[in-house]
Write an enzyme that holds these catalytic residues in place. Sequence first.
Site, PDB file in Angstrom:
ATOM      1  N   ARG A  74       0.233  -1.084  -0.266  1.00  0.00           N
ATOM      2  CA  ARG A  74      -0.153   0.498  -0.531  1.00  0.00           C
ATOM      3  C   ARG A  74       0.996   1.193   0.073  1.00  0.00           C
ATOM      4  NH1 ARG A  74      -3.957   0.932   3.727  1.00  0.00           N
ATOM      5  NH2 ARG A  74      -2.058   0.279   5.892  1.00  0.00           N
ATOM      6  N   SER A 137       7.249  -5.701   6.799  1.00  0.00           N
ATOM      7  CA  SER A 137       6.607  -6.648   8.305  1.00  0.00           C
ATOM      8  C   SER A 137       6.728  -7.951   8.684  1.00  0.00           C
ATOM      9  CB  SER A 137       4.997  -7.184   8.231  1.00  0.00           C
ATOM     10  OG  SER A 137       4.121  -5.477   8.497  1.00  0.00           O
ATOM     11  N   ASP A 190       4.853  -3.684  10.879  1.00  0.00           N
ATOM     12  CA  ASP A 190       3.242  -3.316  11.328  1.00  0.00           C
ATOM     13  C   ASP A 190       3.076  -3.458  12.855  1.00  0.00           C
ATOM     14  OD1 ASP A 190       3.875  -5.405  11.251  1.00  0.00           O
ATOM     15  OD2 ASP A 190       2.389  -6.895  10.220  1.00  0.00           O
TER      16      ASP A 190
HETATM   17  C1  GLC Z   1       5.890 -11.901  10.398  1.00  0.00           C
HETATM   18  C2  GLC Z   1       6.844 -11.193  10.623  1.00  0.00           C
HETATM   19  C3  GLC Z   1       6.230  -9.578  11.694  1.00  0.00           C
HETATM   20  C4  GLC Z   1       5.659  -9.023  11.095  1.00  0.00           C
HETATM   21  C5  GLC Z   1       4.499 -10.259  11.200  1.00  0.00           C
HETATM   22  C6  GLC Z   1       2.413  -9.639  10.785  1.00  0.00           C
HETATM   23  O1  GLC Z   1       5.862 -12.610  12.221  1.00  0.00           O
HETATM   24  O2  GLC Z   1       7.784 -11.988  11.203  1.00  0.00           O
HETATM   25  O3  GLC Z   1       7.535  -8.861  11.455  1.00  0.00           O
HETATM   26  O4  GLC Z   1       4.965  -8.516  12.307  1.00  0.00           O
HETATM   27  O5  GLC Z   1       4.127 -10.961  10.418  1.00  0.00           O
HETATM   28  O6  GLC Z   1       2.547  -8.813  10.021  1.00  0.00           O
END
Ligand code: GLC
Length: 453
Positions: A74, A137, A190
């Site tokens: 996004r 993330s 995230d």
């Molecule tokens: C995975 C990633 C983490 C993220 C999570 C949710 O666990 O390693 O960094 O926060 O997914 O998206």
Amino acid sequence: MAARDAAWEALRDEFALPPASMENLRQLFLTEARAGLAGSDSSLRMLPTYLTRRVTGEETGEYFALDLGGTHFRVLQLRLEGGGRIGPVRQRQFKVPDAAKRGSGAELFGFLADCVSAFVAAECGGEAAGDIGFTFSFPAAQTAIDAGTLVAWNKGFAAADAIGADVVALLQAQLEARGLKMRVTALANDTVGTMAAAAYSCPGTAMGVIFGTGTNAAYVEQAAKIGKGRGVEDGSRETEMAINTEWGNLDTAAVRNEHDAAVDAASENPGLQRFEKMVSGMYLGELLRTALAAPAVRAGFSRTCAAGFDAAFSERFSLHTSTLAAIEADATPDLAEVAHLLAEAGVQGTLADRSLLRDACAAVSTRAALLAAVGIASLLELAQSEPGPATVAVDGTVFERYPGFQARMEGGLEMLLGPERARDVSLVLTKDGSGVGAAIIAAAAAQARGETQ
Ligand code: GLC
């Protein structure tokens, strides 16, 4: 009937998570978290984020945010108005092609920069300058608020040559190659973004949690409890820092069953993200698919139905978590909606088949919700210096859309914390907070540099 009962008993026992196991896992979580914070070997990485200011809601200015974490990328542009208010958000969403997920780092980050170019052409009259908050993330070992090296991929991403590289530098280089005059000034997971977004209007927010494609949580830790060389230097005036726990990687060996082991072994990252593989949206469907193929469970279904499962769900990830959610949402007495879903997949099942299938979904998802409760209850112990009200910002499709997930999780919290303390925990849906949160973190970083907009 006997085979059906035996199949149900097998599922129930395999996916059971008795209170004693929940408590043991909570103790393990706390031990692993403390080791991770100290910088010792641990399945919980407890990554420093270099976000050392609490979000106050008074951060202001115009920012871009880029959000990469799962199936979509996004691009957002928004105005933080202060007083906890956010102006209209312009945004576009792009599907990340599999080739970009699994190609080279340059291809993936080049694709992201192409999306930014397209956004600037469509929304900003072809020209744009300004600060970007980048929500990324995946586990990144940050060395500053605007730098971090990728530790490992997960959730189906595999651009191998990016591991060990600074993801901000990779993105910045691709933006510059396209003549874009924007600067990535903040990198945020995230979970940290979700926590920041919630804190913008509710400054006391204790943690940010995701139950979506993956699962993870962030909270604010006291600087004194973070090991030396992990972001808080001697003599620094910082008193606290947000920590990205990466709890998806928690070692769940003590509670996993044979289906968990099979899903893990067949995955792209065996041995990693074992908690995530029992809890998150990417895996719940795959876990059920694996369990349905096990002889003791398969025998509980009529022959036609079992053969239908074999044909419809032979491929990995062919049974989606959204289907489990739809099955559990069916409240008709004859499970007509389940019949319809199965028919669409080419499977014919009797009412007994459909009802066993729904029970199987509930077994998988209830354990996930109880494990989620273990995560939150454990982290609360670290996040709070004394018991009291706590606002937990939560996002992700599993939390938002899976029927009964939140209620079962709250039941789990009650088991672990007792009814009184559980009542103090407010789980607040912070929808799409991760992108907005990165913009807020970019604004906090600008304030820290003495630049205010
Ligand atoms: C995975 C990633 C983490 C993220 C999570 C949710 O666990 O390693 O960094 O926060 O997914 O998206």
